[in-house]
Design a protein around this motif. Structure first.
Motif, PDB file in Angstrom:
ATOM      1  N   ALA A  69       1.681  -2.345  -8.403  1.00  0.00           N
ATOM      2  CA  ALA A  69       1.744  -1.977  -6.982  1.00  0.00           C
ATOM      3  C   ALA A  69       0.918  -0.711  -6.745  1.00  0.00           C
ATOM      4  O   ALA A  69       0.165  -0.623  -5.755  1.00  0.00           O
ATOM      5  N   PHE A  70       1.005   0.256  -7.650  1.00  0.00           N
ATOM      6  CA  PHE A  70       0.207   1.488  -7.509  1.00  0.00           C
ATOM      7  C   PHE A  70      -1.291   1.165  -7.622  1.00  0.00           C
ATOM      8  O   PHE A  70      -2.105   1.674  -6.859  1.00  0.00           O
ATOM      9  N   PHE A  71      -1.627   0.313  -8.598  1.00  0.00           N
ATOM     10  CA  PHE A  71      -3.051  -0.031  -8.770  1.00  0.00           C
ATOM     11  C   PHE A  71      -3.599  -0.702  -7.502  1.00  0.00           C
ATOM     12  O   PHE A  71      -4.734  -0.462  -7.100  1.00  0.00           O
ATOM     13  N   LEU A  72      -2.757  -1.533  -6.887  1.00  0.00           N
ATOM     14  CA  LEU A  72      -3.215  -2.218  -5.662  1.00  0.00           C
ATOM     15  C   LEU A  72      -3.504  -1.200  -4.557  1.00  0.00           C
ATOM     16  O   LEU A  72      -4.460  -1.367  -3.792  1.00  0.00           O
ATOM     17  N   LEU A  73      -2.701  -0.136  -4.481  1.00  0.00           N
ATOM     18  CA  LEU A  73      -2.984   0.914  -3.481  1.00  0.00           C
ATOM     19  C   LEU A  73      -4.324   1.572  -3.794  1.00  0.00           C
ATOM     20  O   LEU A  73      -5.131   1.826  -2.891  1.00  0.00           O
ATOM     21  N   GLU A  74      -4.563   1.837  -5.063  1.00  0.00           N
ATOM     22  CA  GLU A  74      -5.844   2.468  -5.435  1.00  0.00           C
ATOM     23  C   GLU A  74      -7.013   1.580  -5.024  1.00  0.00           C
ATOM     24  O   GLU A  74      -8.050   2.054  -4.614  1.00  0.00           O
ATOM     25  N   GLU A  75      -6.803   0.269  -5.114  1.00  0.00           N
ATOM     26  CA  GLU A  75      -7.919  -0.665  -4.878  1.00  0.00           C
ATOM     27  C   GLU A  75      -8.114  -1.001  -3.400  1.00  0.00           C
ATOM     28  O   GLU A  75      -9.045  -1.709  -3.055  1.00  0.00           O
ATOM     29  N   LEU A  84       1.195  -3.549   3.360  1.00  0.00           N
ATOM     30  CA  LEU A  84       0.683  -4.860   2.947  1.00  0.00           C
ATOM     31  C   LEU A  84       1.431  -5.385   1.723  1.00  0.00           C
ATOM     32  O   LEU A  84       1.842  -6.548   1.667  1.00  0.00           O
ATOM     33  N   VAL A  85       1.629  -4.508   0.745  1.00  0.00           N
ATOM     34  CA  VAL A  85       2.301  -4.925  -0.494  1.00  0.00           C
ATOM     35  C   VAL A  85       3.741  -5.314  -0.179  1.00  0.00           C
ATOM     36  O   VAL A  85       4.240  -6.370  -0.606  1.00  0.00           O
ATOM     37  N   VAL A 128       8.402  -3.225  -2.806  1.00  0.00           N
ATOM     38  CA  VAL A 128       8.496  -2.232  -3.878  1.00  0.00           C
ATOM     39  C   VAL A 128       8.463  -0.794  -3.340  1.00  0.00           C
ATOM     40  O   VAL A 128       9.161   0.089  -3.845  1.00  0.00           O
ATOM     41  N   PHE A 129       7.677  -0.557  -2.275  1.00  0.00           N
ATOM     42  CA  PHE A 129       7.571   0.823  -1.792  1.00  0.00           C
ATOM     43  C   PHE A 129       8.787   1.226  -0.959  1.00  0.00           C
ATOM     44  O   PHE A 129       9.278   2.347  -1.076  1.00  0.00           O
TER      45      PHE A 129
END
Ligand SMILES: CCCCCCC/C=C/C(=O)SCCNC(=O)CCNC(=O)[C@H](O)C(C)(C)COP(=O)(O)OP(=O)(O)OC[C@H]1O[C@@H](n2cnc3c(N)ncnc32)[C@H](O)[C@@H]1OP(=O)(O)O
Length: 732
Positions: free
Chosen positions: A502-508, A514-515, A528-529
Motif C-alpha cells: 500500500a505504501f509503495f502504491l502511494l509512492e508510485e 484510491l487504495v 488499509v489507510f
C-alpha cells in the motif's frame, strides 16, 4: 434416516436420526417422506409428532450435500405435504431448529419447544438451556428456500421476519415464543409434552394452522420498510449478494400470493446456489470448525492433549489490551487478578473495566458480578493463579523482566502467556523455569470484542499448555487458532506485506482514497489507510524503530532501501509530523478533531505525497483498482503460502479464520487462501511474477515454493492442499 413408531396409542412419532445435528440429508428426507406417508395412511394414528434424536431437532439441510449432485426427495414438496396433511402434525423442538429444520417446523401445524428458566453459572446469568431457532442460510450465502421466506413473514410479520432472515441470527425458545414462532414452551420433556399436546388436538380443524394460507399482516409503508432494509444489508456486508436476495424474497411474501412468492423464492435461490459467495461461505463454515482440530509440527494434537482447568487467571498490564483481556476473562466466568504497577493507570482501569463489563452485559442480555475481578499494584498478587496473561508495553526488555518475576512468584504449574503481537515467544519462555508452560495468547483490539485469538506455541510449549490456551480462548467466545512462533506470527506477518505494498502504491502515484476505495469495494469494512488511522500509525512506527528500519535521516536512494530491499519511509515521515491517525486528528486523512471518526481527504497529505515523489524522482503513474487489489492481496496471500510451507499454520483454514475474524477480510470471499483458490493459483503465480519483474527489489513478490508446487501439482482444490504440504514435509 428417520425412525417411525406409534406411541400413546394414536400418535405417530417420527424421529430424525442423523448425528450430530440431524441434518436433512437425502436419507433423512426420504425417511420423513416415508414416515409421514405411513402415519397418514394408518387409521390408528390420529396425530403426528416430529422430533430429532439426542436432544437436537434439526440443524437444517445437509451443507455437505450442496457441493454435490442433489438426490433424494426435495424439501419444498416434502414440507408442503406435511402442511397439507389432514392430521395434526406437531414439531417437538429440542436443541436446535435451524435453516431447513425450522422450515420443516413451520410446515407443521404446531411448534413446541424447550426453555428452561434463567440459570446462573459462576457470576454470569445465562439462558443457556434453551432451544435455538433461526434461519441462518444467509450466513451460507443462501436464502431459506424451503418456504422459509414465505411462511415466516406470514407467521410473525414482515419486520421481524426480515430481521431474522437477513441476519441469520438464532433466537432462544423464549424469544421465539414472544415472536409467535412457537405455540408453547415447556421446561419438561419436550417430546412427551408434544405427544400429549398432539393427543389433545386430535380431530380439531387445521384450517387456521396452515401458515401458507395466512396473509402477511398489512403495513402502512412497505416501500420505505424495504428500502431501509436494503440499505441496512448493503452497508452491513459490502458486496454480499445473499442478504439482498433475502430482502427481495421477503418482499415477495409481503406483496404476492403464496404460490407466486414460492416461485420468486426458488428463482432467487437459483442465483445464489452456485455462486462463488455461497461456496466461500460454506467453505468458511467448515473452516471455522476445522481450526479447532489443531495440530503442531511436533505432533501435539487437539484430540490427544489434555487442557488444564483454569479457574483463576491474572492479567499483567492494564492498558487498552489488558483491560479488554480482563473483561473477556471475567465474561467467561473466571476469577481475575488484574495487575498494573503504575498507580494512575491502575486507577483509570478500576473505573474503565467495570463500565466495559456493564456495557457488555447490557449488549449480551446477561448480568455480571464485578467482584470477580481484584485489582493490585503488586505482582505478588498473582501467586495463586492458574494462568497469567502478560499484556505490558510491547518492549522485549520489559517483558523479559516480567517473565523472570512471574517464574519466581507463580505456582510451578501456572501457565504463563504473553499477549505480544510479534515478539519471540521462545525467548520469553527461556526467561522462565518452566518454558514448557509458556505460550502466546495474541488478542486483537478491542480484546473483549474481537473474535480472534492466535495461540502461539513455542519450540518447548507442552501440548497441555497449547490445549489449555485454546480451550480458554473458546470459553471466552473466541475463535482460537494455533500458530507457530515467528516474527508477527501468522496474521501480522502477512499484514506487513500488505501494508508495504500500500505504501509503495502511494509512492508510485496512488492516493490513500484510491487504495482504500478498491479494498472497501472488495469487501473490507475499511481500507488499509483508514484502518491504520483508526489503530494508530505510531504502533507500526514503534515496531519499525525497534527493528532499526525507521531512519528518516537517510537521504538519496538509501532513504528507500533497507537490507537491500525496497522500503517506504512514508509511514515514518507521517509520524514525525505528529500524524498518528484518528487520535491526533491527522493521519492519512484529516478528522474534525483529535479522536474524530469521520475521515476526510487531506490536501496537506496530497501535497506531501507530491513533494515526496518529486524529492525521490518518482514519476506518478495511473494506478487502477485491479493493480491495487493484486499488489496488496496477492502479496499477502503469497506470505500465507510461505507460512503454510514453514508449518507456522497447519492449514489454509487457519489462515482464513485469522483473516476473517481478525483483519476484516470479507467472509463472503472465504479468506485469503480460499480467495487464491477461487482466482486460480496459476493466475496468482502469473501476476506475482509480473509484479516481481516490475519490482525486482521487492523479494516478497516472488511466488513462494509451496504456491509453485501446488501449481506444478495441477492446482488441487483447497481441501487437498494439506496433502501437498504433508508430502513435502515427509520428504524433509
Ligand atoms: C436447490 C436446493 C434447495 C435447498 C433448500 C435448502 C434450504 C435450507 C437450507 C439450509 O438449511 S442450510 C443449513 C442451515 N443450518 C445451519 O446453518 C446450521 C449450521 N449448524 C450450526 O449452526 C451448528 O452446527 C449447530 C446446529 C448450532 C450445532 O452447534 P455445535 O456447536 O453443537 O456443533 P458444531 O461443531 O457446529 O457441529 C457439529 C458437526 O456437525 C456439522 N454440521 C452442523 N450443521 C450441519 C449441517 N447443517 N449440515 C452438515 N453438517 C453440519 C459440523 O460441521 C460439525 O462437524 P465437523 O465440521 O466438526 O466435522
Amino acid at each position: 434416516m428417520a425412525q417411525y413408531r406409534r406411541v400413546s396409542g394414536s400418535v405417530g412419532l417420527i424421529t430424525l436420526q442423523n448425528p450430530p445435528v440431524n441434518a436433512l440429508s437425502a436419507s433423512v428426507r426420504q425417511g420423513i417422506v416415508d414416515s409421514v406417508k405411513r402415519a397418514l395412511g394408518d387409521q390408528k394414528v390420529k396425530s403426528v409428532v416430529i422430533c430429532g434424536q439426542n436432544g437436537v431437532f434439526c440443524g437444517g439441510a445437509d451443507i455437505r450435500e450442496f457441493g454435490r449432485q442433489m438426490s433424494g426427495p426435495p424439501l419444498v414438496p416434502m414440507i408442503h405435504d406435511i402442511e397439507a396433511a389432514n392430521k395434526p402434525v406437531v414439531a417437538a423442538i429440542e436443541g436446535s431448529a435451524l435453516g431447513g429444520g425450522l422450515e420443516l417446523a413451520l410446515g407443521c401445524h404446531y411448534r413446541i419447544s424447550h426453555s428452561k428458566a434463567v440459570v446462573y453459572h459462576c457470576f454470569i446469568m445465562t439462558m443457556s438451556d434453551q432451544a435455538k431457532l433461526g434461519l441462518p442460510e444467509v450466513t451460507l450465502g443462501l436464502l431459506p428456500a424451503a418456504g422459509g421466506t414465505q411462511r415466516l413473514p406470514r407467521l410473525i410479520g414482515v419486520p421481524a421476519a426480515l430481521n431474522l432472515i437477513t441476519t441469520g441470527r438464532h433466537v432462544t425458545a423464549a424469544e421465539a415464543l414472544q415472536l409467535g414462532i412457537l405455540d408453547h414452551v415447556t421446561e419438561h420433556n419436550t417430546v412427551d409434552v408434544a405427544v400429549k399436546f398432539a393427543l389433545s388436538v386430535t380431530g380439531e380443524s387445521l384450517d387456521g394452522r396452515r401458515i401458507s394460507s395466512f396473509s402477511c399482516a398489512p403495513l402502512s409503508d412497505l416501500d420505505s420498510l424495504f428500502e431501509e432494509a436494503m440499505l441496512k444489508v448493503r452497508s452491513a456486508a459490502r458486496g454480499a449478494i445473499a442478504p439482498v436476495a433475502c430482502v427481495q424474497a421477503v418482499r415477495a411474501a409481503a406483496t404476492l400470493p403464496y404460490a407466486q412468492g414460492m416461485e420468486r423464492e426458488k428463482e432467487l435461490m437459483a442465483t445464489l446456489f452456485h455462486s462463488g459467495q455461497a461456496r466461500a461461505l460454506q467453505y468458511f463454515f467448515f473452516a471455522q470448525r476445522a481450526v479447532g482440530r489443531w495440530s503442531t509440527p511436533s505432533g501435539a494434537r487437539w484430540d490427544t492433549s489434555q487442557p488444564r482447568p483454569v479457574r483463576k487467571a491474572a492479567v499483567i498490564g492494564l492498558g487498552t489490551m489488558g483491560r479488554g483481556i480482563t473483561v473477556a476473562l471475567a465474561q467467561a466466568g473466571l476469577s481475575v487478578v488484574a495487575v498494573e504497577t503504575h498507580a494512575k493507570q491502575l486507577m483509570e482501569a478500576t473505573k474503565a473495566v467495570p463500565s466495559m463489563l456493564k456495557r457488555g452485559a447490557v449488549r449480551g442480555g446477561t448480568t455480571i458480578e464485578p467482584d470477580s475481578i481484584t485489582y493490585s499494584q503488586n505482582l505478588q498478587a498473582v501467586a495463586d493463579v492458574d494462568l497469567v496473561i502478560e499484556a505490558v508495553f510491547e518492549d522485549m526488555a520489559l517483558k523479559e523482566k516480567v517473565f523472570q518475576q512471574l517464574s519466581i512468584i507463580c505456582k510451578p504449574d501456572t501457565l504463563l502467556c504473553t499477549n505480544t503481537s510479534s515478539l519471540d515467544v521462545d525467548h520469553l519462555a527461556s526467561q522462565t523455569r518452566h518454558p514448557e508452560l509458556v505460550v502466546g495468547m495474541h488478542f486483537f483490539a478491542p480484546a473483549h470484542v474481537m473474535k480472534l485469538l492466535e495461540v502461539v506455541y513455542g519450540r518447548r510449549s507442552s501440548p497441555a499448555a497449547v490445549a489449555t490456551a485454546m480451550q480458554l480462548g473458546k470459553k471466552m467466545g473466541k475463535v482460537s487458532v494455533a500458530v507457530g512462533n515467528c516474527r508477527g506470527f501468522a496474521g501480522n506477518r502477512m499484514l506487513k506485506r500488505y501494508l508495504e505494498q500500500a505504501f509503495f502504491l502511494l509512492e508510485e502515484g496512488a492516493t490513500p482514497e484510491l487504495v482504500d476505495r478498491a479494498l472497501e469495494e472488495f469487501g473490507f469494512p475499511m481500507g488499509v489507510f483508514r484502518m491504520s488511522d483508526l489503530s494508530g500509525l505510531d504502533v507500526g512506527w514503534r515496531v519499525r524503530k525497534a527493528d532499526g528500519l525507521a531512519d528518516t535521516s537517510l537521504t538519496g536512494t538509501s532513504a528507500r532501501v533497507r537490507q537491500g530491499c525496497r522500503y517506504s519511509p512514508l509511514g515514518d515521515l507521517l509520524c514525525e509530523h505528529g500524524r498518528f491517525g484518528q487520535k491526533t486528528g491527522r493521519g492519512w486523512y484529516q478528522y474534525d478533531k483529535p479522536g474524530g471518526r469521520v475521515a476526510k481527504s487531506d490536501p496537506w497529505l496530497h501535497n506531501f505525497l507530491d513533494e515526496y515523489r518529486a524529492r525521490h524522482g518518482l514519476v506518478p503513474r495511473c494506478i487502477d483498482q485491479q493493480e491495487v487489489l493484486e499488489r496488496c492481496l496477492f502479496v499477502l496471500i503469497n506470505e500465507g503460502f510461505q507460512i503454510l510451507e514453514e508449518g507456522i499454520a497447519a492449514g489454509p483454514e487457519d489462515i482464513d479464520a485469522i483473516y476473517v475474524f481478525g483483519y476484516g477480510w470479507p467472509r463472503h470471499r472465504g479468506g485469503p487462501m480460499f480467495y487464491a483458490d477461487m482466482v486460480g493459483l496459476e493466475r496468482v503465480v502469473e501476476r506475482l511474477e509480473r509484479y516481481h519483474q516490475a519490482h525486482p527489489d521487492v523479494p516478497y513478490l516472488q511466488p513462494s515454493g509451496l504456491l509453485r508446487r501446488l501449481v506444478a501439482n495441477g492446482s488441487p482444490p483447497i481441501h487437498k492442499w494439506r496433502n501437498v504440504i504433508k508430502n513435502r514435509n515427509s520428504q524433509l
